[in-house]
Design a protein around this motif. Structure first.
Motif, PDB file in Angstrom:
ATOM      1  N   ALA A   1     -44.197   1.554  13.419  1.00  0.00           N
ATOM      2  CA  ALA A   1     -43.669   1.873  12.092  1.00  0.00           C
ATOM      3  C   ALA A   1     -44.653   1.455  11.004  1.00  0.00           C
ATOM      4  CB  ALA A   1     -42.327   1.184  11.881  1.00  0.00           C
ATOM      5  N   ARG A   2     -45.203   0.232  11.129  1.00  0.00           N
ATOM      6  CA  ARG A   2     -46.170  -0.242  10.149  1.00  0.00           C
ATOM      7  C   ARG A   2     -47.383   0.674  10.075  1.00  0.00           C
ATOM      8  NH1 ARG A   2     -50.827  -1.819   9.522  1.00  0.00           N
ATOM      9  NH2 ARG A   2     -51.242  -1.540  11.761  1.00  0.00           N
ATOM     10  N   ALA A   3     -47.901   1.055  11.252  1.00  0.00           N
ATOM     11  CA  ALA A   3     -49.089   1.903  11.317  1.00  0.00           C
ATOM     12  C   ALA A   3     -48.820   3.294  10.743  1.00  0.00           C
ATOM     13  CB  ALA A   3     -49.582   2.005  12.759  1.00  0.00           C
ATOM     14  N   MET A   4     -47.601   3.798  10.958  1.00  0.00           N
ATOM     15  CA  MET A   4     -47.246   5.105  10.410  1.00  0.00           C
ATOM     16  C   MET A   4     -47.241   5.067   8.885  1.00  0.00           C
ATOM     17  SD  MET A   4     -46.500   7.570  12.693  1.00  0.00           S
ATOM     18  CE  MET A   4     -45.127   8.541  12.127  1.00  0.00           C
ATOM     19  N   PHE A   5     -46.607   4.043   8.317  1.00  0.00           N
ATOM     20  CA  PHE A   5     -46.546   3.950   6.854  1.00  0.00           C
ATOM     21  C   PHE A   5     -47.916   3.644   6.257  1.00  0.00           C
ATOM     22  CE2 PHE A   5     -41.999   4.020   7.304  1.00  0.00           C
ATOM     23  CZ  PHE A   5     -41.540   4.479   6.082  1.00  0.00           C
ATOM     24  N   ALA A   6     -48.763   3.001   7.016  1.00  0.00           N
ATOM     25  CA  ALA A   6     -50.126   2.738   6.551  1.00  0.00           C
ATOM     26  C   ALA A   6     -51.027   3.951   6.751  1.00  0.00           C
ATOM     27  CB  ALA A   6     -50.702   1.538   7.296  1.00  0.00           C
ATOM     28  N   ARG A   7     -50.488   4.990   7.384  1.00  0.00           N
ATOM     29  CA  ARG A   7     -51.207   6.243   7.647  1.00  0.00           C
ATOM     30  C   ARG A   7     -52.404   6.021   8.557  1.00  0.00           C
ATOM     31  NH1 ARG A   7     -51.100   9.904   2.215  1.00  0.00           N
ATOM     32  NH2 ARG A   7     -51.145  11.539   3.791  1.00  0.00           N
ATOM     33  N   GLU A   8     -52.249   5.043   9.442  1.00  0.00           N
ATOM     34  CA  GLU A   8     -53.284   4.785  10.440  1.00  0.00           C
ATOM     35  C   GLU A   8     -53.118   5.698  11.650  1.00  0.00           C
ATOM     36  OE1 GLU A   8     -53.592   0.015   9.311  1.00  0.00           O
ATOM     37  OE2 GLU A   8     -52.927   0.646  11.301  1.00  0.00           O
ATOM     38  N   VAL A   9     -51.910   6.179  11.864  1.00  0.00           N
ATOM     39  CA  VAL A   9     -51.622   7.132  12.928  1.00  0.00           C
ATOM     40  C   VAL A   9     -50.832   8.291  12.331  1.00  0.00           C
ATOM     41  CG1 VAL A   9     -51.662   5.429  14.784  1.00  0.00           C
ATOM     42  CG2 VAL A   9     -49.517   5.905  13.605  1.00  0.00           C
ATOM     43  N   GLU A  10     -50.931   9.440  12.950  1.00  0.00           N
ATOM     44  CA  GLU A  10     -50.227  10.627  12.461  1.00  0.00           C
ATOM     45  C   GLU A  10     -48.858  10.739  13.097  1.00  0.00           C
ATOM     46  OE1 GLU A  10     -52.609  14.068  13.033  1.00  0.00           O
ATOM     47  OE2 GLU A  10     -54.170  13.437  11.637  1.00  0.00           O
ATOM     48  N   GLY A  11     -47.964  11.419  12.407  1.00  0.00           N
ATOM     49  CA  GLY A  11     -46.626  11.643  12.937  1.00  0.00           C
ATOM     50  C   GLY A  11     -45.621  11.794  11.815  1.00  0.00           C
ATOM     51  N   ASN A  12     -44.390  12.045  12.183  1.00  0.00           N
ATOM     52  CA  ASN A  12     -43.331  12.253  11.207  1.00  0.00           C
ATOM     53  C   ASN A  12     -42.552  10.967  10.965  1.00  0.00           C
ATOM     54  OD1 ASN A  12     -43.662  15.157  10.820  1.00  0.00           O
ATOM     55  ND2 ASN A  12     -42.992  15.327  12.950  1.00  0.00           N
ATOM     56  N   ILE A  13     -42.270  10.698   9.708  1.00  0.00           N
ATOM     57  CA  ILE A  13     -41.509   9.525   9.293  1.00  0.00           C
ATOM     58  C   ILE A  13     -40.140   9.920   8.759  1.00  0.00           C
ATOM     59  CG2 ILE A  13     -41.429   7.627   7.613  1.00  0.00           C
ATOM     60  CD1 ILE A  13     -44.491   7.553   7.703  1.00  0.00           C
ATOM     61  N   TYR A  14     -40.162  10.898   7.848  1.00  0.00           N
ATOM     62  CA  TYR A  14     -38.976  11.251   7.070  1.00  0.00           C
ATOM     63  C   TYR A  14     -39.174  12.693   6.622  1.00  0.00           C
ATOM     64  CZ  TYR A  14     -35.271  10.300   3.565  1.00  0.00           C
ATOM     65  OH  TYR A  14     -34.115  10.289   2.819  1.00  0.00           O
TER      66      TYR A  14
END
Length: 391
Positions: free
Chosen positions: A43-56
């Motif tokens: 979750a942290r990496a997703m919000f930091a845009r370190e990894v790609e994927g869908n959040i919301y």
């Protein structure tokens, strides 16, 4: 896939979200507001845009991503943003690029709501504008100010079907360090590709020909990465997000866009030719009609003339009103781009908030009627118009 500008239709059909474990042939609908994370660190990496994927789904969703990818491929753009409406695409593309004290140079021939953004909303935020007349290109350079940041164009224009030479306009913008934003709604990415001529941003009301069936509201912004990245921050936090369901509809509709536009264009040209020979009609505007003052330009930068015809009925508003009231098959609506033909009186509806002087400046006359020509048999469209003109 063959590397050719003629494969727009193939791109629209074969660009598709990666299949799930269900091995579906048609992309499913991802009706979810949010997505789960594998762990707190994920979750942290997703919000930091370190990894790609869908959040919301306000940020991204497989359905909106597919729709964006298709339009980017068709428009030859680098990235894009799907929005809740065509006007949210217009507003977001400009507001995200402009700061207090900036100036916009816009073509005078614009959709009514685009006028309202420039002359009623932006001035409250210290953003000014000037209008450039399409028929006076020699004056455009003198209208560029030290604080001009954006050149905003609409071609063909709504409703007068005036054209702007995209190659010339984009070159002018680049010479003065301006960002060129082009509303390509009337032409669609099948008929015209502004980025080929140097545009930085292209916007569409997907509500119109992209949907093509009068079902859903939506918009899209595509263009160069450096500008889309700037807009993504703005749109993520202001929230003009396209719903997954509407994105799914639009993406599926793109698969038939070339076939539909071929029929729209064929019908529109035949209707324009018919109208040119009617005594009750002063003039007819259609880009691929040889009498259009910018016919050669239309042939240069458009694949075909589009699905909209504008004409002026002798006798002004009362005669135009009588014509509209006597149509039997053609719908009266403020929309366009539907399978069903639609007639509109711009001066009293879509452009009614403009002053008489502002309408006159872009040739929106009291007798002007806009017909968005549908997919019905052309003989039935012409018969309905003929009857209404003679009643």
């Amino acid at each position: 896939m063959a590397d050719s500008e003629n494969n727009t239709g193939t791109k629209a059909i074969r660009t598709q979200t990666e299949r799930t474990e269900q091995r579906e042939h048609s992309t499913p609908l991802f009706m979810t507001s949010s997505f789960v994370f594998d762990s707190a660190e994920h979750a942290r990496a997703m919000f930091a845009r370190e990894v790609e994927g869908n959040i919301y789904s306000r940020y991204s969703n497989p359905n909106t991503d597919e729709f964006i990818t298709k339009i980017c491929n068709m428009e030859e753009a680098e990235s894009g943003i799907a929005t809740a409406s065509g006007m949210s695409a217009v507003f977001s593309s400009l507001a995200a690029l402009l700061d207090q004290g900036d100036h916009v140079l816009a073509c005078r021939s614009l959709f009514g709501s685009s006028h309202q953004i420039l002359n009623s909303i932006f001035p409250r935020w210290g953003i000014s504008y000037s209008y450039a007349d399409i028929d006076k290109p020699e004056n455009w350079k003198s209208l560029i100010q030290d604080n001009t940041r954006v050149l905003f164009l609409e071609t063909p224009s709504n409703p007068g079907l005036d054209l702007i030479d995209l190659e010339w306009a984009c070159k002018l913008a680049k010479e003065h360090g301006l960002i060129t934003v082009v509303d390509n709604c009337f032409a669609t990415p099948y008929l015209q590709k502004p980025m080929k001529y140097g545009a930085d941003i292209v916007i569409h009301s997907a509500t119109k020909f992209i949907d093509g069936q009068g079902r859903a509201i939506g918009g899209i912004i595509v263009g160069k990465d450096r500008y889309i990245e700037e807009m993504q921050m703005f749109t993520r936090h202001t929230g003009p997000a396209l719903s997954p369901f509407n994105a799914w509809l639009f993406s599926k509709s793109l698969e038939t866009l070339p076939a539909r536009m071929d029929r729209h264009c064929s019908n529109a040209l035949k209707l324009a030719e018919f109208l040119e020979n009617q005594d009750d009609v002063d003039w007819v505007k259609y880009p691929f009609l040889p009498s259009h003052p910018q016919y050669e330009l239309a042939k240069k930068q458009m694949k075909d003339g589009g699905g909209v015809v504008a004409f002026n009925i002798k006798g002004g508003y009362e005669r135009a009103k009588n014509f509209l009231d006597n149509l039997s098959m053609i719908s009266l609506s403020a929309n366009l781009g539907d399978t069903r033909s639609i007639a509109t009186h711009p001066a009293s509806t879509t452009h009614s908030k403009l002053t008489d002087e502002e309408r006159a400046a872009v040739n929106i006359t009291p007798g002007l009627v806009r017909i968005a020509v549908g997919l019905e048999e052309i003989e039935d469209i012409i018969a309905d118009v003929d009857k209404a003109l003679s009643t």
